[in-house]
Design an enzyme around this catalytic site. Structure first.
Site, short mmCIF file in Angstrom:
data_model
loop_
_atom_site.label_atom_id
_atom_site.label_comp_id
_atom_site.label_asym_id
_atom_site.label_seq_id
_atom_site.Cartn_x
_atom_site.Cartn_y
_atom_site.Cartn_z
N TYR A 163 0.84 -1.20 0.00
CA TYR A 163 0.00 0.00 0.00
C TYR A 163 0.87 1.25 0.00
O TYR A 163 0.96 1.96 -0.97
CB TYR A 163 -0.95 -0.01 1.19
CG TYR A 163 -1.95 1.13 1.16
CD1 TYR A 163 -3.06 1.08 0.32
CD2 TYR A 163 -1.77 2.26 1.95
CE1 TYR A 163 -3.96 2.14 0.27
CE2 TYR A 163 -2.68 3.31 1.91
CZ TYR A 163 -3.77 3.25 1.07
OH TYR A 163 -4.66 4.30 1.02
N SER A 186 -6.47 0.97 -4.42
CA SER A 186 -6.57 2.40 -4.16
C SER A 186 -5.18 3.03 -4.29
O SER A 186 -4.59 2.98 -5.37
CB SER A 186 -7.18 2.63 -2.77
OG SER A 186 -7.57 3.96 -2.61
N ASP A 226 -17.72 3.59 -7.99
CA ASP A 226 -16.68 4.07 -7.08
C ASP A 226 -16.66 5.59 -7.12
O ASP A 226 -16.27 6.19 -8.12
CB ASP A 226 -15.32 3.50 -7.49
CG ASP A 226 -14.24 3.74 -6.44
OD1 ASP A 226 -14.45 4.60 -5.56
OD2 ASP A 226 -13.20 3.07 -6.50
N HIS A 256 -15.75 1.44 -4.04
CA HIS A 256 -14.33 1.38 -3.69
C HIS A 256 -13.98 0.11 -2.92
O HIS A 256 -12.81 -0.17 -2.70
CB HIS A 256 -13.96 2.61 -2.86
CG HIS A 256 -12.50 2.91 -2.87
ND1 HIS A 256 -11.78 3.16 -4.02
CD2 HIS A 256 -11.59 2.98 -1.86
CE1 HIS A 256 -10.52 3.38 -3.72
NE2 HIS A 256 -10.38 3.27 -2.42
#
Length: 687
Positions: free
Chosen positions: A462, A542, A625, A660
């Site tokens: 991430y 993301s 999203d 999302h």
């Protein structure tokens, strides 16, 4: 449709749109944006393009033998009871519970933390396809009323409603256009505080920018139009507000935030007052959040002059402050006021530790946790019983009870997971980034695997927004492990694993550090004999989707497959949609000449090279999203399909009635996971 690669590729019409930016030298820089038309998710042209992409992807995935196996196996693995940790309010207990394969967990209530439980709110009854999810729940202090928020189709927009807990009936209230908000009840149960925005312009609910949040008070039995305005700052439209009422009902405390910047303001006023707030913190210089109180003393967690965190005692009347728990070698992630003391959850090399302190900050003891893992606490300042969940890579989320001051964690339930984890193990290793930074990574694999570089490996990361990746359980990864796969989770700069300095080292002009860390982890796995580029895949969602997009464009030779999910992939225009502006604290913006060159240098959409041999890529997004709008994935997918010079497939999987990721129904989660792992098996040459 063309077929220059291993599967037919839909033709994406290229327009002639060009934007002009200004770089750090003051020069005008034209940047073509040929797929600008894909930014409109509701146009007939975009809808037809989505349908064609999904048709091609479905034909490819349907032909993979592993897909049926994964769907069947994941359904079997998922089918076990999943009780959440209870929390107490008004003499009642509450928890989330899924008996197995329900699309959404059920909110239950009971007279005691051990039951007997009854259903209070079943989101599965709110839609036929399971795409309406519970997004928030708050119980009044007397335990009689529930304020709950739902989200539909994956959207971040929330609708608040009120349910009588005894009767299970809803009142007529409907509070719309709330987002990024909880509900905080007034102690007398007359109503609650929440945050809302103006209704979006027609047709812009999924793409229009979200600014001008207001803190409101809703009084039960009145329409939303009569809600009382508590706080708004039209002169600061990017400010947001989160309200808390101290447990003794003395103060209303408001944390003021700007987007994803961890720095904030802290304001307080007596609950009975309608006057101005006292600004305990009036400048965005550090992070501050109240974790509890004792009379006029607020317990405030902050990283001011302590990048790994400290706990302060702050007098709301005099402004006097003193340090209760100073910064230590580990990162302070959470602090809780409990009966007679304080509990802290800290991070040591990306895994949690639990400590008990006295109210004056004296360390009393460390409380043992089962293994590498992730801990979440439900506490009340007057209750010696603390409830918690603990999870790790091979241990499903389990509810625990902790009786203070001397007790240990004791499980309230033992999830009957239909999987034997004993043949597998979790180890922690460290890679070295090009600048010498030590980067942790967890490796989950079958015991005794030979280090011969042959193992199909999925590397996940991430690296942003002060978010720590701690050991957590995933049913789908079990199916990957038993098919011979290795799972690796990297802890990259940009996260919070080592405090605010670690976070800042992966932001703005330092964002390349995050990609360098991830690439270093990939190279370390090869050097250590776990895998090779022909057997290595990368995954992230993301901001992690940006990570995957940047690394596959920078080092296409290092990976055989890439799975960017709901990724931020157009770094020049991300700030123009919904809440995208809020991410500038980590990214910077392209309308800042000093940041334009930085963003363009790594923006995945803008760094693709015609004819490059890119890894097999399955891009996933949701058509609803409204956080990272699907245009990111649409434009990047179209550009990657055009640029691909090798035989590896480039596909888009676009989920309808999905956003999302939050609140996605179990059935859709299983379908997507099965598709991803089946795709990986083919891309990595697994038999």
């Amino acid at each position: 449709m063309t077929s220059t690669h291993s599967q037919p590729v839909p033709v994406s019409v290229r327009g002639d749109h060009v934007d002009v930016y200004t770089n750090a030298r003051g020069e005008a820089v034209p940047v073509p944006d040929p797929y600008r038309w894909l930014e409109d998710p509701d146009s007939d042209q975009t809808r037809a393009w989505v349908a064609e992409q999904n048709e091609v992807t479905e034909a490819f995935l349907a032909a993979l033998p592993a897909r049926a196996h994964y769907r069947q196996r994941l359904s079997a693995l998922w089918d076990y009871a999943k009780p959440g940790a209870p929390w107490m309010r008004g003499g009642r207990s509450f928890r989330m519970y899924n008996p197995g394969l329900l699309n959404q967990p059920v909110l239950e209530t009971a007279p005691t933390p051990t039951g007997p439980w009854r259903s209070l709110l079943d989101p599965n009854t709110l839609s036929e396809d399971g795409t309406v999810a519970l997004a928030g729940a708050s119980v009044s202090r007397d335990g009689r009323q529930l304020a709950y928020a739902t989200q539909s189709g994956g959207s971040d927009w929330q609708r608040w409603q009120v349910r009588d807990i005894d009767s299970g009936q809803d009142s007529a209230e409907r509070l719309d256009w709330s987002k990024f908000s909880g509900a905080t009840w007034h102690p007398d149960g007359s109503g609650f505080y929440y945050s809302a925005y103006d209704a979006p312009v027609t047709g812009e609910a999924l793409t229009g920018t979200n600014r001008g949040q207001r803190l409101m008070f809703h009084r039960l039995g009145t329409p939303q139009a009569e809600d009382q305005l508590i706080l708004a700052r039209p002169d600061q439209p990017d400010w947001g507000f989160e309200a808390t009422v101290t447990e003794d009902a003395r103060y209303l405390v408001v944390q003021v935030w700007i987007g994803t910047d961890p720095r904030g303001l802290l304001w307080v006023r007596p609950l009975a007052s309608d006057g101005p707030f006292t600004e305990l913190v009036s400048e965005f210089r550090a992070a501050y959040w109240m974790v509890g109180s004792d009379g006029d003393t607020l317990f405030v967690q902050t990283d001011e002059d302590a990048p790994r965190g400290q706990l302060l005692a702050w007098n709301a009347v005099t402004g006097e402050r003193r340090t209760l728990i100073p910064q230590g070698p580990d990162t302070l992630e959470a602090a809780h006021v409990v009966s007679g003391g304080l509990l802290t959850v800290t991070l040591r090399d990306a895994s949690h530790r639990l400590h008990l302190y006295g109210r004056e900050g004296t360390l009393q003891r460390e409380i043992a946790l089962p293994t590498f893992g992730t801990l979440a606490l439900n506490t009340h300042p007057d209750d010696p019983e603390v409830y918690a969940t603990f999870t790790s890579f091979l241990a499903p989320t389990t509810p625990y009870r902790l009786t203070l001051p001397g007790g240990d964690l004791e499980p309230l339930a033992e999830p009957a997971l239909p999987f034997d984890s004993s043949p597998y193990e979790v180890t922690q290793d460290f890679a070295t980034s090009p600048d010498g930074t030590r980067v942790p990574l967890f490796i989950v694999a079958r015991r005794g695997l030979p280090r011969d570089g042959t193992h199909p490996t999925l590397l996940y990361g991430y690296g942003g927004f002060n978010v720590s990746l701690t050991p957590a359980f995933s049913v789908s990864r079990l199916a990957w492990l038993e098919r011979g796969g290795v799972y690796v989770q990297a802890n990259l700069r940009g996260g919070a694993e080592y405090g605010e300095e670690w976070h800042l080292a992966g932001t703005r002009e330092r964002k390349q550090n995050v990609f360098d860390d991830f690439i270093a982890c990939a190279e370390h796995l090869g050097a250590a004999g776990w895998t090779s580029p022909q057997r290595l895949a990368i995954q992230g969602g993301s901001n992690g989707g940006l990570l995957v997009g940047a690394c596959l464009t920078q080092r296409p030779d290092l990976f055989a497959a890439a799975l960017p999910d709901v990724g931020v992939l157009d770094m020049l225009r991300y700030h123009l949609f919904t809440i995208g502006w809020a991410w500038a604290s980590d990214y910077g913006r392209s309308d800042d000449p000093a940041m334009f060159d930085v963003l363009r240098a790594y923006s995945p959409l803008h760094t693709l090279k015609e004819g490059e041999r890119y890894p097999a890529t399955l891009i996933t997004t949701g058509d609803h999203d409204d956080r990272v709008v699907p245009a990111h994935s649409f434009k990047f997918g179209a550009a990657l399909q055009r640029a691909q010079g090798g035989p590896a497939p480039t596909l888009l999987r676009i989920q309808t009635r999905a956003g999302h990721g939050a609140g996605k129904p179990t059935a859709l989660v299983i379908e997507q996971a099965a598709d991803l792992y089946a795709f990986l098996e083919r891309a990595l040459g697994m038999s």
